[in-house]
Motif scaffolding. Structure first.
Motif, short mmCIF file in Angstrom:
data_model
loop_
_atom_site.label_atom_id
_atom_site.label_comp_id
_atom_site.label_asym_id
_atom_site.label_seq_id
_atom_site.Cartn_x
_atom_site.Cartn_y
_atom_site.Cartn_z
N TYR A 250 0.87 -7.04 6.76
CA TYR A 250 0.09 -6.21 7.85
C TYR A 250 -0.80 -7.31 8.18
O TYR A 250 -1.57 -7.87 7.31
N ALA B 89 1.83 -6.60 1.88
CA ALA B 89 1.54 -5.16 1.26
C ALA B 89 2.73 -4.96 0.13
O ALA B 89 2.63 -4.32 -0.57
N PRO C 156 -0.25 2.89 -8.34
CA PRO C 156 -1.53 3.40 -7.81
C PRO C 156 -1.57 3.21 -6.43
O PRO C 156 -0.85 2.90 -5.57
N SER C 157 -2.61 3.80 -5.79
CA SER C 157 -2.89 4.14 -4.50
C SER C 157 -2.83 2.63 -3.69
O SER C 157 -3.75 1.91 -4.32
N GLY C 158 -2.37 2.47 -2.63
CA GLY C 158 -2.56 1.39 -1.91
C GLY C 158 -1.69 -0.05 -2.45
O GLY C 158 -1.63 -0.83 -1.94
N CYS C 159 -0.70 0.43 -3.02
CA CYS C 159 0.15 -0.45 -3.78
C CYS C 159 1.51 -0.75 -3.01
O CYS C 159 2.29 -1.43 -3.17
N GLY C 160 1.70 -0.08 -1.91
CA GLY C 160 2.70 -0.53 -0.93
C GLY C 160 3.90 0.47 -0.79
O GLY C 160 4.84 0.30 -0.35
N LYS C 161 3.74 1.64 -1.56
CA LYS C 161 5.07 2.65 -1.70
C LYS C 161 5.33 3.27 -0.21
O LYS C 161 6.46 3.17 0.07
N THR C 162 4.22 3.47 0.58
CA THR C 162 4.67 4.05 1.92
C THR C 162 5.26 2.81 2.53
O THR C 162 6.14 3.03 3.49
N THR C 163 4.67 1.61 2.66
CA THR C 163 5.05 0.72 3.47
C THR C 163 6.54 0.40 3.05
O THR C 163 7.47 0.15 4.22
N THR D 173 4.39 0.16 13.75
CA THR D 173 3.04 -0.35 13.56
C THR D 173 2.57 -1.57 14.15
O THR D 173 3.35 -2.65 13.76
N ASN E 295 0.83 -4.27 13.85
CA ASN E 295 0.56 -5.46 13.42
C ASN E 295 1.24 -5.94 12.02
O ASN E 295 1.07 -6.67 11.14
N GLU F 257 5.72 11.42 -0.71
CA GLU F 257 4.85 12.45 -1.23
C GLU F 257 5.14 13.85 -0.61
O GLU F 257 4.09 14.36 -0.01
N HIS G 161 2.87 10.61 -6.58
CA HIS G 161 1.64 10.29 -7.24
C HIS G 161 1.86 11.19 -8.50
O HIS G 161 0.98 10.73 -9.58
N1 LIG Z 1 -1.24 -0.14 9.51
C1 LIG Z 1 -1.89 -0.80 8.43
N2 LIG Z 1 -2.52 -1.99 8.82
C2 LIG Z 1 -3.25 -2.72 7.94
N3 LIG Z 1 -2.86 -2.56 6.60
C3 LIG Z 1 -2.34 -1.44 6.20
C4 LIG Z 1 -1.85 -0.65 7.25
N4 LIG Z 1 -1.07 0.32 6.56
C5 LIG Z 1 -1.17 0.16 5.14
N5 LIG Z 1 -1.80 -1.02 4.95
C6 LIG Z 1 -2.26 -1.58 3.76
O1 LIG Z 1 -0.96 -1.99 2.90
C7 LIG Z 1 -1.25 -1.56 1.60
C8 LIG Z 1 -0.06 -0.78 1.03
O2 LIG Z 1 -0.44 0.73 1.80
P1 LIG Z 1 0.61 1.85 1.54
O3 LIG Z 1 0.20 2.78 2.71
O4 LIG Z 1 1.96 1.29 1.50
O5 LIG Z 1 0.01 2.50 0.28
P2 LIG Z 1 0.53 3.63 -0.76
O6 LIG Z 1 1.14 3.08 -2.04
O7 LIG Z 1 1.63 4.45 0.01
O8 LIG Z 1 -0.71 4.38 -1.18
P3 LIG Z 1 -0.89 5.64 -1.32
O9 LIG Z 1 -0.40 5.95 -2.56
O10 LIG Z 1 -2.28 5.82 -1.18
O11 LIG Z 1 -0.41 6.46 -0.14
C9 LIG Z 1 -2.61 -1.02 1.43
O12 LIG Z 1 -3.58 -2.10 1.26
C10 LIG Z 1 -3.14 -0.79 2.78
O13 LIG Z 1 -4.50 -0.95 3.17
#
Ligand SMILES: Nc1ncnc2c1ncn2[C@@H]1O[C@H](COP(=O)(O)OP(=O)(O)OP(=O)(O)O)[C@@H](O)[C@H]1O
Ligand SMILES: [Mg+2]
Lengths: 304, 333
Positions: A67, A72, A91-98, A110, A112, A226, A257
Motif C-alpha cells: 500500500y 503489507a 494478529p490484527s493488521g498482519c495482512g490476512k485480509t490483504t 484499492t 494505492n 472472518e 481471529h
Molecule cells: N487501503 C489501505 N491503504 C493503506 N494501508 C492499508 C490499506 N488496507 C490495509 N492497509 C494496511 O495493511 C496492513 C494489513 O491490513 P489487513 O487489513 O490485511 O490486516 P488484517 O490482517 O486483515 O487485520 P485484521 O485482523 O484487523 O482484519 C495494515 O497495516 C493496514 O494498515
C-alpha cells in the motif's frame, strides 16, 4: 483414494527455494513445502474428519502486496488444494485480509495497492485471466454480512444472472437458487419467503445468504474473511458445519481471529505476522507443536 | 410445559409496548436544553410559515376559483368577466414540468454515476463537478438570456417558433424545456451523487467479488438503492422548474394562449409558444398589465396544488417496485 495420492505426491516442488533469513529463521517456502501432512495423525486427531486433500488448485509464489509502497504482505508462498480448508491466522493488521483479497484481485480496486509475485489458478496466472471470470471461480464472503437490497431470491440469482446476454427466466433459475440455499443451510428457513427483502433476515441468516450467493456459481475456491465475527455462537456453529460440508467440492481459505475456530474447521493453518507468512502447517501440528517461536507465542497468548 | 404449573391463573397478557421509559430532558445540560428548544421552535416556525402560505392562498384562491377557470382559455379582454380562465397556462406548467424533468433526470443520473463510479481522468471529473456547481449558482434569468441567444442560432431553428417573416424566434416549449432542465439538473445530480457516495464500498465489492462487471453492479445493485435519492432530486428540480418565471417570459414567449407552430399534433405544440401559471400570475397580478388579482390568486393556489401533487407523484413513482429494497441499500457501516 486418488485424492490422497495426489496429496502425497505434491509436496516439495519448490523446496529448493527455501532460504534462511538474516535473523536465522527459515523462510516460509521451506515450511510450506515441507511434507507436513505425510503423517497427520501423530498428534491426537482434532476432528473426526481427516485432512484428505485433493489436487492443487492455486499457488502463490513470492506474493508481496504494497500500500503506497509499504509492504503489507511480504513474499508469501503457499499452495491451496481442493477439498481443504486453509485458515489464515495472525494478529490484527498482519495482512490476512490483504492476502485474501489478492487471491481474487479485489486489491486492484484499492487505488494505492500494488503487488509483486505470481498467483496461478490451475496453472494459469490469475492476472492473465479476465477479472470477472476469475472472480466467478474464486468467490468471496466478507466479514460483514452484505446482502444486496433486494429479495432473498434475487440475491442468490444475482450471481447467476448476467452470465449470458439473455436474461434467464425465473423458472430456470429456481432450481439453482434452491440448491445454493440448501448447500448454505438456509433453504428450510426461507423457503416460503424467497421474495422477502434480504435485509430483513437476521445477521446469521444474512451471512448464510451471502455464502449461498458466493457458491451459487460453483466456484473452485471460496475465500472467507472472518465470516463469523459478527455472529452469535449458534450461527457460528451452523456456518462452521457448513464450511466442513462445502469443503469436499472446493477449496476454502478462511481468515479468522478465533483460534478455536481455526482448530475446528481448518486442515492447514497459516500464521502471519507483520506481513510475513511465518508458519504454515497441518492444523494439529501448528497448534500442538509450532515450529516458530512467534507462532508459539501468538498461540499461547491467544489461548492463555 | 403448561402441565408443570397447572394451578397458575391465566395472567392477563399486557399489550405489546413499543418503548419503555426514557430519560427526561430535564436532566440535560442547560445548553443542550436550549438548543433542543430552538430546534423545536425552528421546526414549528417552518410549519407555521408553510401553513400560512397554504391557508392564505387557499382563502384568497378558493374564493375566486371557479372550476370554469380551469377549462377555459384566457382571452384578450379588458373586462375581467370575459378574459377567460387559465387552461393554457395550466397545460403550459404541466408541459414544462414534464419536459424539464424528463430531460434533466437521466442526464443528472448518468453524470453522477460517471463522476462517482468512474471519474477518470480525475481532472475531467473535477471539471464536470465545477461546471454543475456553476450552473446551480446561475440565476434563471441568466440561463434564459443564454438560451434565447442559443436557440436563435439558425441551425437550431427546428426547435422553436418561426415568426411569420421567417426569422428564427428562439422561443418554444422545447427551447424553454431544455433550459428548464438546466435548473433541475444540478439538484438531481447532487442528490444522486450523494446517494451514490453513501452506498458503502463493500456493497460494490460484494458484487465485484461475484464476478460482476462495473456496469452490472451499477445497474443491478446501485440503481435500486438510488431510487429515493433520484426522487428527492427530481422533486427539488420540479419545484424549480414550475417556479421559474424568467425562462417562461424570455423563452416561451409568455403568450396569452399556447400557439402551436404548425398543425403537427405534438411537435407543433412543442415548437410553439405559450405560457405557464407563473407568467400568468405575474401578468395578472397588480404588478403586471392585466391587473386581475383575483385570477392571479386562483392561479397561484392551483400552482401550489400542482407542486404538492407532483411531489407526491414522484414519491410514489420512486416506490414502485422498490418494495424489496427496504427504502435504501445502506446498512450500518
Ligand atoms: N487501503 C489501505 N491503504 C493503506 N494501508 C492499508 C490499506 N488496507 C490495509 N492497509 C494496511 O495493511 C496492513 C494489513 O491490513 P489487513 O487489513 O490485511 O490486516 P488484517 O490482517 O486483515 O487485520 P485484521 O485482523 O484487523 O482484519 C495494515 O497495516 C493496514 O494498515
Ligand atoms: Mg482483516
Amino acid at each position: 483414494m486418488s485424492a490422497e495420492k495426489t496429496h502425497l505426491q505434491s509436496p516439495c516442488t519448490l523446496a529448493p527455494q527455501a532460504k534462511v533469513r538474516e535473523n536465522g529463521t527459515m523462510s516460509i517456502n521451506q515450511l510450506v513445502f515441507d511434507p507436513p501432512a505425510l503423517d497427520p495423525m501423530t498428534s491426537a486427531p482434532l476432528r473426526a474428519v481427516s485432512s484428505l486433500t485433493g489436487p492443487e488448485r492455486m499457488r502463490l509464489h513470492d506474493i508481496s502486496v504494497f500500500y503506497d509502497g509499504a509492504a503489507a504482505v511480504k513474499q508469501a508462498s503457499l499452495s491451496i488444494h481442493q477439498g481443504e480448508v486453509l485458515a489464515l491466522i495472525g494478529p490484527s493488521g498482519c495482512g490476512k485480509t490483504t492476502l485474501l483479497r489478492t487471491l481474487n484481485r479485489l486489491t486492484e480496486l484499492t487505488p494505492n495497492a500494488s503487488h509483486s509475485g505470481t498467483i496461478t489458478l490451475d496453472g494459469d496466472d490469475i492476472h492473465e485471466l479476465e477479472d470477472t471470470k476469475l472472480r466467478t471461480r474464486v468467490s468471496m464472503v466478507f466479514q460483514q454480512p452484505n446482502p444486496f437490497p433486494m429479495s432473498i431470491f434475487d440475491n442468490v440469482a444475482f450471481a447467476l444472472r448476467e452470465q449470458s446476454r439473455r436474461r434467464p427466466r425465473r423458472r430456470e433459475l429456481e432450481p439453482l437458487v434452491k440448491q445454493a440455499l440448501q448447500r448454505a443451510g438456509l433453504y428450510e428457513e426461507v423457503r416460503n419467503n424467497l421474495d422477502r427483502p434480504a435485509l430483513r433476515l437476521s445477521g446469521g441468516q444474512q451471512q448464510r445468504l451471502c455464502i449461498a450467493r458466493a457458491i451459487a456459481n460453483n466456484p473452485e475456491i471460496l475465500l472467507m474473511d472472518e465470516p463469523c465475527s459478527a455472529l452469535d455462537p449458534r450461527s457460528t456453529a451452523v456456518i462452521e458445519d457448513l464450511i466442513l460440508q462445502l469443503r469436499s467440492d472446493l477449496a476454502i481459505v478462511i481468515v479468522t481471529h478465533n483460534l478455536q475456530q481455526a482448530r475446528r474447521v481448518a486442515d492447514r493453518v497459516a500464521f502471519m505476522y507483520l506481513g510475513d507468512l511465518v508458519e504454515l502447517g497441518d492444523a494439529g501440528q501448528l497448534f500442538e507443536a509450532p515450529r516458530e517461536e512467534r507462532t508459539r507465542e501468538y498461540i499461547a497468548g491467544a489461548f492463555g | 410445559m403448561a402441565a408443570t404449573e397447572p394451578r397458575s391463573a391465566p395472567t392477563p397478557v399486557a399489550p405489546p409496548r413499543r418503548r419503555g421509559r426514557r430519560s427526561s430532558v430535564r436532566g440535560w445540560r442547560r445548553t443542550d436544553q436550549l438548543i433542543f428548544a430552538l430546534a423545536w421552535l425552528a421546526g414549528l416556525g417552518l410549519c407555521l410559515v408553510a401553513g400560512a402560505i397554504v391557508i392564505f392562498l387557499a382563502i384568497e384562491g378558493l374564493q375566486y376559483l371557479d372550476p370554469k377557470l380551469l377549462v377555459t382559455s384566457p382571452s384578450p379582454a379588458v373586462n375581467q368577466a370575459h378574459s377567460g380562465g387559465f387552461l393554457d397556462p395550466l397545460i403550459g406548467t404541466m408541459t414544462m414540468a414534464l419536459l424539464g424533468t424528463l430531460i434533466a433526470t437521466p442526464l443528472a443520473v448518468l453524470t453522477a454515476v460517471w463522476v462517482v463510479e468512474y471519474g477518470r481522468p480525475r481532472w475531467l471529473a473535477a471539471v464536470v463537478e465545477t461546471s454543475i456547481e456553476m450552473i446551480a449558482g446561475t440565476p434563471d434569468i441568466v440561463i434564459a438570456i443564454f438560451g434565447l441567444a442559443f436557440f436563435q442560432i439558425g441551425i437550431l431553428a427546428p426547435f422553436s417558433f418561426r415568426a411569420s417573416g421567417g426569422g428564427v424566434y428562439g422561443r418554444s416549449f422545447l427551447a424553454a424545456g431544455i433550459m428548464m432542465s438546466l435548473l433541475a439538473l444540478p439538484l438531481t445530480y447532487t442528490a444522486t451523487r450523494n446517494g451514490l457516495r453513501a452506498i458503502p464500498r463493500h456493497m460494490r465489492e460484494a458484487s465485484f467479488a461475484l464476478g460482476k462487471t462495473r456496469a452490472a453492479t451499477i445497474r443491478r445493485v446501485l440503481m435500486p438503492s438510488l431510487r429515493p435519492d433520484i426522487a428527492t432530486g427530481a422533486t427539488l428540480g420540479l419545484g424549480r422548474i414550475v417556479g421559474s418565471t424568467a425562462i417562461i417570459v424570455l423563452l416561451l414567449g409568455a403568450t396569452l394562449q399556447n400557439s402551436p407552430q404548425n398543425s403537427v399534433p405534438l411537435l407543433g405544440f412543442l415548437r410553439g409558444t405559450g405560457s405557464t401559471l407563473t407568467s400568468y400570475i405575474f401578468f395578472n397580478s397588480p404588478a403586471g398589465e392585466g391587473n386581475a388579482p383575483q385570477k392571479a390568486y386562483a392561479a397561484a393556489f392551483v400552482l401550489l396544488l400542482i407542486v404538492l401533487v407532483l411531489n407526491w407523484a414522484v414519491a410514489r413513482i420512486s416506490r414502485i417496485g422498490a418494495g424489496s429494497s427496504l427504502n435504501s441499500g445502506r446498512m450500518a457501516r
